[in-house]
Design a protein around this motif. Structure first.
Motif, PDB file in Angstrom:
ATOM      1  N   PHE A 265       0.812  -1.210  -0.169  1.00 50.12           N
ATOM      2  CA  PHE A 265      -0.125   0.132   0.157  1.00 50.12           C
ATOM      3  C   PHE A 265       0.742   1.200  -0.046  1.00 50.12           C
ATOM      4  O   PHE A 265       0.555   2.335  -0.506  1.00 50.12           O
ATOM      5  CB  PHE A 265      -0.959  -0.085   1.211  1.00 50.12           C
TER       6      PHE A 265
ATOM      7  N   GLN B  84      -8.554   4.714 -13.786  1.00 49.54           N
ATOM      8  CA  GLN B  84      -7.446   5.509 -13.215  1.00 49.54           C
ATOM      9  C   GLN B  84      -6.422   5.945 -14.301  1.00 49.54           C
ATOM     10  O   GLN B  84      -6.080   7.166 -14.319  1.00 49.54           O
ATOM     11  CB  GLN B  84      -6.336   4.317 -12.567  1.00 49.54           C
TER      12      GLN B  84
ATOM     13  N   VAL C 148      -4.575  -9.333  -3.267  1.00 48.49           N
ATOM     14  CA  VAL C 148      -5.492 -10.490  -3.482  1.00 48.49           C
ATOM     15  C   VAL C 148      -4.857 -11.879  -3.175  1.00 48.49           C
ATOM     16  O   VAL C 148      -5.122 -12.640  -2.941  1.00 48.49           O
ATOM     17  CB  VAL C 148      -6.751 -10.210  -4.462  1.00 48.49           C
TER      18      VAL C 148
ATOM     19  N   ALA D  50      -3.005 -12.900  -0.263  1.00 49.22           N
ATOM     20  CA  ALA D  50      -4.029 -13.173   0.735  1.00 49.22           C
ATOM     21  C   ALA D  50      -4.489 -14.498   0.461  1.00 49.22           C
ATOM     22  O   ALA D  50      -4.609 -15.418   1.132  1.00 49.22           O
ATOM     23  CB  ALA D  50      -5.197 -12.426   0.888  1.00 49.22           C
ATOM     24  N   GLY D  51      -4.761 -14.545  -0.993  1.00 50.61           N
ATOM     25  CA  GLY D  51      -5.081 -16.132  -1.238  1.00 50.61           C
ATOM     26  C   GLY D  51      -4.229 -17.181  -0.967  1.00 50.61           C
ATOM     27  O   GLY D  51      -4.546 -18.101  -0.655  1.00 50.61           O
TER      28      GLY D  51
ATOM     29  N   THR E  28      -4.487 -18.705   2.413  1.00 53.80           N
ATOM     30  CA  THR E  28      -5.608 -19.501   2.234  1.00 53.80           C
ATOM     31  C   THR E  28      -5.536 -20.833   1.862  1.00 53.80           C
ATOM     32  O   THR E  28      -5.680 -21.913   2.449  1.00 53.80           O
ATOM     33  CB  THR E  28      -6.890 -18.749   2.032  1.00 53.80           C
TER      34      THR E  28
ATOM     35  N   ALA F 247     -13.492 -16.180   6.143  1.00 51.20           N
ATOM     36  CA  ALA F 247     -12.180 -15.666   6.512  1.00 51.20           C
ATOM     37  C   ALA F 247     -11.094 -16.971   6.623  1.00 51.20           C
ATOM     38  O   ALA F 247      -9.907 -17.030   6.188  1.00 51.20           O
ATOM     39  CB  ALA F 247     -11.978 -14.872   7.740  1.00 51.20           C
TER      40      ALA F 247
ATOM     41  N   GLY G  87     -14.450 -17.271  -1.144  1.00 47.91           N
ATOM     42  CA  GLY G  87     -14.149 -17.541   0.297  1.00 47.91           C
ATOM     43  C   GLY G  87     -12.397 -17.374   0.460  1.00 47.91           C
ATOM     44  O   GLY G  87     -11.823 -17.326  -0.674  1.00 47.91           O
ATOM     45  N   GLY G  88     -12.196 -17.313   1.648  1.00 50.24           N
ATOM     46  CA  GLY G  88     -10.624 -17.269   1.882  1.00 50.24           C
ATOM     47  C   GLY G  88     -10.166 -15.596   2.282  1.00 50.24           C
ATOM     48  O   GLY G  88     -10.990 -14.799   1.943  1.00 50.24           O
ATOM     49  N   LEU G  89      -8.881 -15.733   2.457  1.00 52.29           N
ATOM     50  CA  LEU G  89      -8.509 -13.846   2.892  1.00 52.29           C
ATOM     51  C   LEU G  89      -8.634 -13.269   1.673  1.00 52.29           C
ATOM     52  O   LEU G  89      -8.397 -11.996   1.969  1.00 52.29           O
ATOM     53  CB  LEU G  89      -7.218 -14.241   3.654  1.00 52.29           C
ATOM     54  N   GLY G  90      -8.392 -13.939   0.483  1.00 51.48           N
ATOM     55  CA  GLY G  90      -8.342 -13.079  -0.627  1.00 51.48           C
ATOM     56  C   GLY G  90      -9.481 -11.915  -0.799  1.00 51.48           C
ATOM     57  O   GLY G  90      -9.502 -10.918  -1.213  1.00 51.48           O
TER      58      GLY G  90
ATOM     59  N   THR H 188      -8.823  -8.739   1.091  1.00 48.04           N
ATOM     60  CA  THR H 188      -7.948  -7.708   0.471  1.00 48.04           C
ATOM     61  C   THR H 188      -8.434  -7.249  -0.908  1.00 48.04           C
ATOM     62  O   THR H 188      -7.733  -6.298  -1.472  1.00 48.04           O
ATOM     63  CB  THR H 188      -6.283  -8.209   0.382  1.00 48.04           C
ATOM     64  N   GLY H 189      -9.423  -7.477  -1.310  1.00 43.96           N
ATOM     65  CA  GLY H 189      -9.974  -7.119  -2.363  1.00 43.96           C
ATOM     66  C   GLY H 189     -11.027  -5.985  -2.486  1.00 43.96           C
ATOM     67  O   GLY H 189     -11.249  -5.309  -1.401  1.00 43.96           O
ATOM     68  N   PRO H 190     -11.294  -5.404  -3.574  1.00 49.77           N
ATOM     69  CA  PRO H 190     -12.176  -4.179  -3.545  1.00 49.77           C
ATOM     70  C   PRO H 190     -13.303  -4.237  -3.000  1.00 49.77           C
ATOM     71  O   PRO H 190     -13.975  -3.231  -2.456  1.00 49.77           O
ATOM     72  CB  PRO H 190     -12.402  -3.893  -4.967  1.00 49.77           C
TER      73      PRO H 190
ATOM     74  N   GLN I  46     -13.891   0.805  -0.641  1.00 46.30           N
ATOM     75  CA  GLN I  46     -13.379   0.616  -2.117  1.00 46.30           C
ATOM     76  C   GLN I  46     -12.616   1.776  -2.481  1.00 46.30           C
ATOM     77  O   GLN I  46     -11.407   1.490  -3.237  1.00 46.30           O
ATOM     78  CB  GLN I  46     -14.592   0.372  -2.669  1.00 46.30           C
TER      79      GLN I  46
ATOM     80  N   ALA J  91     -10.588   3.698  -0.999  1.00 44.35           N
ATOM     81  CA  ALA J  91      -9.299   3.592  -0.278  1.00 44.35           C
ATOM     82  C   ALA J  91      -8.431   2.401  -0.851  1.00 44.35           C
ATOM     83  O   ALA J  91      -7.301   2.457  -0.978  1.00 44.35           O
ATOM     84  CB  ALA J  91      -9.551   3.147   1.336  1.00 44.35           C
ATOM     85  N   VAL J  92      -9.072   1.372  -1.089  1.00 47.54           N
ATOM     86  CA  VAL J  92      -8.089   0.244  -1.590  1.00 47.54           C
ATOM     87  C   VAL J  92      -7.799   0.464  -2.939  1.00 47.54           C
ATOM     88  O   VAL J  92      -6.696  -0.120  -3.360  1.00 47.54           O
ATOM     89  CB  VAL J  92      -9.106  -1.222  -1.498  1.00 47.54           C
ATOM     90  N   THR J  93      -8.716   1.211  -3.862  1.00 46.88           N
ATOM     91  CA  THR J  93      -8.240   0.983  -5.244  1.00 46.88           C
ATOM     92  C   THR J  93      -7.598   2.700  -5.666  1.00 46.88           C
ATOM     93  O   THR J  93      -6.981   2.861  -6.735  1.00 46.88           O
ATOM     94  CB  THR J  93      -9.533   1.327  -6.245  1.00 46.88           C
ATOM     95  N   GLY J  94      -7.517   3.459  -4.533  1.00 43.81           N
ATOM     96  CA  GLY J  94      -7.071   4.898  -4.723  1.00 43.81           C
ATOM     97  C   GLY J  94      -8.035   5.768  -5.556  1.00 43.81           C
ATOM     98  O   GLY J  94      -7.556   6.840  -6.096  1.00 43.81           O
ATOM     99  N   LEU J  95      -9.033   5.328  -5.753  1.00 43.97           N
ATOM    100  CA  LEU J  95      -9.953   6.233  -6.935  1.00 43.97           C
ATOM    101  C   LEU J  95     -10.539   7.229  -5.849  1.00 43.97           C
ATOM    102  O   LEU J  95     -10.990   7.250  -4.656  1.00 43.97           O
ATOM    103  CB  LEU J  95     -11.267   5.200  -7.153  1.00 43.97           C
TER     104      LEU J  95
ATOM    105  N   LEU K 280     -18.773   3.222  -9.538  1.00 46.54           N
ATOM    106  CA  LEU K 280     -18.611   1.795  -9.926  1.00 46.54           C
ATOM    107  C   LEU K 280     -19.664   0.902  -9.030  1.00 46.54           C
ATOM    108  O   LEU K 280     -19.851  -0.311  -9.655  1.00 46.54           O
ATOM    109  CB  LEU K 280     -17.385   1.470  -9.378  1.00 46.54           C
TER     110      LEU K 280
END
Lengths: 199, 200
Positions: free
Chosen positions: A32, A79, A99, A102-103, A106, B75, B86-89, B92-94, B145, B147-151, B159
């Motif tokens: 980040f 962007q 992503v 993190a994946g 898991t 999680a 599912g899972g941690l992905g 950290t996604g949008p 969203q 914050a994560v994407t910088g938009l 979106l």
């Protein structure tokens, strides 16, 4: 249910779940903060190397980032229009890498190990009067209930089709929710009768 | 002489069962083939519909806990979100804000329904589902969203615009289903259930 875990014996598989979570948090924060394309290129190499070490295979790796594909395209275009090519590449890459990382955690951690780690993390809630035994009970009961509720849903849908009401959401959802509640309340009574309230 | 049991604080076993089973219900509403409305023609995910029902039927606190239980299982790696995600992905996604927004969303829906006493009306249920199941979820989802994407916030909101009509429709259906359920099964009203549990 086993989740999306890919069995293996790589160093990543052998690391404890807590260590992997901590590493993930650190790497995501770093991602980040990084801005320059050079650093992001280095991070991409690192992520690819980690996947190679884990031995989960390209199929499992793709399955982790696949849900992102349309969003990544939209984000890149937005962007690019709003900022420039550099901004578009780094924002999109950062998201995909986070992503993927993190994946990977898991993919290389058993569901039971991750749950045990979460339960340890929730243990301090004891100070607020939360009973760890009851936390585990709720979590495992929820896992066990998924196939039960799924079977209930199938039965309700078949009954609905037999009555020729297949177009109506209400004719499906009301009987489903009522039978789900009956099931929950009967289970609650059964557990209560076994003295769980006195625990 | 009979010994009186000390009054238990917190959740009873009956509530634990309801929380677990509703977490499972929300998961099942996202399974492919578990639910195809309008005769298979419109493949829509009904998980947020399940979130609204959890709030409207279990009440604020228990509804939010049911959602939190599901999120914890996701999680830990179970593919219980719509489309087998599912899972941690996911975290950290949008769209993580939209997922985490389910917790305060269910809580607000429940809070509004609880204010309706033993027989919450259709209008109250609809307002509760719209405020909690659409309003709160977008209120958390869009800034996260961005914050994560910088938009910029406005672009991130753009979106998500495409999902608003579907979510409003789900809120309408959820309020109708909650009303039907509470008429058929009075203990589906949070206030009624709480009185019964208290009475033992």
């Amino acid at each position: 249910m086993t989740g999306v875990y890919v069995p293996g014996d790589s160093p990543l598989h052998r690391l404890p779940a807590g260590a992997k979570l901590l590493g993930l948090a650190l790497l995501c924060t770093t991602l980040f903060l990084l801005g320059s394309p050079l650093w992001l290129g280095g991070s991409t190499v690192l992520v690819v190397l980690l996947y190679a070490v884990s031995g989960v295979g390209p199929g499992a790796a793709w399955a982790q980032v696949k849900p992102l594909r349309w969003f990544a395209v939209a984000l890149f275009v937005m962007q690019f229009v709003l900022v420039d090519l550099h901004g578009a590449v780094s924002a999109t890459l950062r998201l995909v890498l986070a992503v993927a990382l993190a994946g990977l955690v898991t993919l290389t951690t058993r569901f039971a190990d991750m749950m045990a780690c979460f339960e340890r993390c929730l243990a301090p809630l004891r100070l607020l009067g939360v009973d760890p035994f009851r936390v585990s009970l709720v979590l495992s009961l929820a896992v066990r209930s998924v196939p039960v509720i799924s079977a209930l849903a199938t039965r309700v849908r078949e009954a609905q089709q037999a009555r020729g009401l297949s177009w109506s959401v209400r004719a499906f959802a009301v009987p489903l929710v009522v039978s789900v509640l009956r099931h929950a309340d009967a289970m609650g009574e059964a557990m209560s009768a076994r003295g769980l309230d006195d625990h | 002489m009979m010994q009186t049991r000390p009054h238990r604080r917190g959740l009873r076993t009956a509530d634990l069962a309801r929380i677990s089973v509703f977490a499972a219900l929300i998961a099942v509403l996202g399974l492919p083939g578990a639910l195809n409305v309008f005769g298979n023609t419109v493949p829509i995910t009904l998980q947020t519909f399940g979130v609204m029902l959890a709030g409207a039927i279990l009440g604020s606190w228990r509804g939010a806990l049911a959602v939190a239980v599901l999120i914890l299982l996701v999680a830990a790696g179970l593919p219980l979100l719509a489309g087998g995600r599912g899972g941690l992905g996911v975290f950290t996604g949008p769209s993580v804000g939209f997922l985490l927004g389910w917790i305060p969303g269910a809580a607000l829906t429940g809070w509004i329904v609880e204010r309706g006493g033993a027989s919450p009306g259709s209008v109250r249920l609809l307002v509760a589902c719209l405020a909690g199941g659409v309003g709160v979820i977008y209120l958390v989802g869009i800034p996260v969203q961005a914050a994560v994407t910088g938009l910029p916030l406005g672009q991130a909101a753009l979106l998500s615009l495409a999902f608003v009509p579907g979510d409003v429709a789900k809120a309408v259906i959820a309020s109708i289903v909650a009303r039907g359920t509470q008429r058929a099964y009075p203990a589906a009203v949070p206030t009624v259930h709480r009185e019964r549990v208290k009475a033992g």
